[in-house]
Design an enzyme around this catalytic site. Structure first.
Site, short mmCIF file in Angstrom:
data_model
loop_
_atom_site.label_atom_id
_atom_site.label_comp_id
_atom_site.label_asym_id
_atom_site.label_seq_id
_atom_site.Cartn_x
_atom_site.Cartn_y
_atom_site.Cartn_z
N ASN A 154 14.87 33.66 12.55
CA ASN A 154 15.68 34.75 13.12
C ASN A 154 16.01 35.87 12.13
OD1 ASN A 154 17.62 33.24 11.76
ND2 ASN A 154 19.21 33.65 13.26
N GLU A 252 22.94 26.29 5.38
CA GLU A 252 23.58 27.31 6.21
C GLU A 252 23.06 27.11 7.63
OE1 GLU A 252 25.94 29.15 5.38
OE2 GLU A 252 25.84 28.96 3.21
N CYS A 286 22.89 33.75 13.79
CA CYS A 286 23.85 32.66 13.54
C CYS A 286 25.28 33.16 13.71
CB CYS A 286 23.63 32.09 12.16
SG CYS A 286 23.59 33.36 10.90
#
Ligand code: NAP
Length: 497
Positions: A154, A252, A286
């Site tokens: 992404n 993450e 995110c």
């Protein structure tokens, strides 16, 4: 004019050489369904080759003075800047995000290059008084050695720069496994490293699946750090495997980010913030806003204005500059979003807008989903708890500021949160009480700047941060150094008068 690649099949970049791999798979443009290029599906042997090269290169690289290491990053930043438009267009082709956002992502890489290059003249340690006379004490950062970075689709270039640039300036050598879905940015960035004069073996790019290449990296004894960004399920397993090997691991992962809209908020501004952070990158960030926690006094007004503005969101191929919302990365992502729409309906949430895949001639071949708004969502519903990773927002009404904070914090993730209010007391209470790694006031949940730490609390990560000076902590070990110039043996804690 549309840009094109200089090859029909990508190669691994190992020890400064482009290495062909027999097995490959097609990279698909999510807006059109067209094949862009073939990407290698490497095996564990390629990881072994890359690690051997990195191990050798790292020994010499660590001895290059950090300001000289940084010179290469300045050059990388300059080349990224020169190629910004080309890279942005390629990024839109492989990932789907609209061109304006792709340009923003490449800019993040440029910013990170210059910021981390600056660290080459800092990499500060501490000097401190020693407890004995004629003794000097200091701490300094030392490179860890060979580090592995595993990145998601992404943010195919920005996240790689958050990880590789601090690793390189600190004197490590890198093995990078990009997402198979979006390998083109890795190919282009490897070429930039090569042109910038990075010594052979300091960065190695190995394309291939997570199960094969990623897994081989995690289990390789000579890779001392794994820095991973991606989903929680994968990250959790990586952490367990690294734990067994006592390997440093930085994770993450996902988010369930919320915008809080209080009764005194500037509603028009809040609507803008929600639209940008919920539907930008089609909700596949995110930090995307997927919950709006709204004070009941302004709920109706907010709904009405949001619905009005959602009608202006243009959906389609992000290479067209008029488009605001691009495609979903692949069919699996699309199916997941569709499943959550059904879950939301079954749970009793009210579907105010959207809720379906877009088909027809304008959307042929691509994976498009209409921006979607649920309202009257209960905080415990699955659509308010789980990461959907699509353009779907849940409105959750609350009666007070305290309830808003509680709902915000009542999820297993802790990445980003935002509050719209004009009350300065609430602003300060909120930044203290919101249990997320990132807090925005009077802005949406997205928009991180590279010189601040990026990451989250709770299920979003394991306490490390990407970007900011804090990223250096992942890629360095602290070394304490004592120099005794007394000419005699002085025993700490014992020979103290
Ligand atoms: P993903 O499926 O977990 O994949 C991430 C990376 O891990 C890919 O390169 C993938 O390779 C690799 N991988 C898969 N299985 C692996 C294994 N067994 N061992 C080692 N590596 C493995 O995540 P994604 O779908 O690409 O990304 C979306 C997720 O990333 C979302 O949850 C999002 O919230 C999160 N994200 C978090 C942040 C943050 O900073 N907090 C930023 C961006 C995204 P292949 O795909 O090539 O197989």
């Amino acid at each position: 004019m549309a840009v094109s690649l200089d090859t029909t099949k990508l190669s691994n970049f190992i020890d400064g050489k482009w290495v062909d791999v027999r097995k490959s798979t097609a990279v698909i443009n999510p807006a059109t369904g067209e094949e862009i290029v073939d990407v290698p599906l490497s095996d564990a042997g390629s990881v072994d080759d890359a690690v051997a090269a990195a191990k050798k290169a790292q020994k010499e690289w660590a001895l290059v003075p950090a300001p000289q290491r940084a010179e290469i990053l300045y050059q990388v930043g300059t080349l990224l800047k020169e190629r910004k438009e080309r890279l942005s267009q390629l990024l839109t082709m492989e990932n789907g995000k609209v061109l304006e956002e792709a340009r923003g992502e490449v800019q993040e890489g440029i910013d990170m290059a210059f910021y981390m290059a600056g660290e080459g003249r800092r990499l500060f340690g501490q000097t401190t008084p020693a407890e004995l006379n004629n003794k000097f004490a200091m701490s300094q950062r030392a490179p860890v050695g060979v580090v592995g970075i595993i990145t998601p689709w992404n943010f195919p270039i920005a996240i790689a720069t958050w990880k590789s640039f601090p690793a390189i300036v600190a004197g490590n050598a890198v093995i990078w496994k990009p997402a198979t879905e979006t390998p083109i940015m890795a190919y282009e960035l490897a070429k930039i490293f090569e042109e910038a004069g990075l010594p052979n073996g300091v960065i190695n790019v190995v394309f291939g699946s997570g199960q094969m290449v990623g897994n081989a990296m995690v289990h390789h004894d000579d890779i001392r750090v794994i820095s991973f960004t991606g989903s929680n399920d994968i990250g959790r397993n990586i952490a367990a495997d690294c734990g067994r090997k006592l390997k440093k691991v930085s994770l993450e992962m996902g988010g369930k980010n919320a915008v809080i809209v209080m009764d005194d908020a500037d509603i028009d501004l809040a609507v803008e913030g929600i639209l940008w952070s919920a539907f930008g990158t089609s909700g596949q960030r995110c930090t995307a806003c997927s919950r709006v926690i709204v004070h009941e006094a302004v709920k109706e007004k907010l709904e009405e204005k949001l619905l009005q503005q959602m009608q202006h969101l243009t959906i389609g191929n992000g290479l067209n500059e008029t488009i605001k919302v691009g495609p979903i990365i692949n069919k699996v992502g699309l199916e997941k979003i569709k499943d959550y729409i059904e879950i939301g309906k079954k749970e009793g949430a009210t579907l105010l807008e959207g809720g379906y895949e877009l088909s027809g001639t304008d959307y042929m071949g691509g994976n498009f989903f209409i921006p979607t708004l649920f309202t009257d969502v209960e905080p415990t519903m699955r659509i308010a708890q789980e990461e959907i990773f699509g353009p779907v927002v849940s409105l959750i009404p609350v009666q007070s500021f305290e309830e808003a904070i509680e709902v915000n914090n009542g999820v297993s993730y802790g990445l980003s949160s935002s509050i719209f209010t004009r009350d300065v007391n609430r602003v300060f209470q909120a930044q203290r009480d919101l249990d997320t790694g990132i807090v925005y006031v009077n802005a949406g949940t997205t928009g991180a700047e590279i010189h601040l730490p990026f990451g989250g609390t709770k299920g979003t990560g394991n306490g490390h941060r990407d970007s900011g000076v804090q990223a250096l902590d992942v890629f360095t070990e602290w070394k304490a150094i004592y120099v005794d110039y007394s000419g005699k043996l002085q025993r700490a804690q014992i020979d103290v008068e």
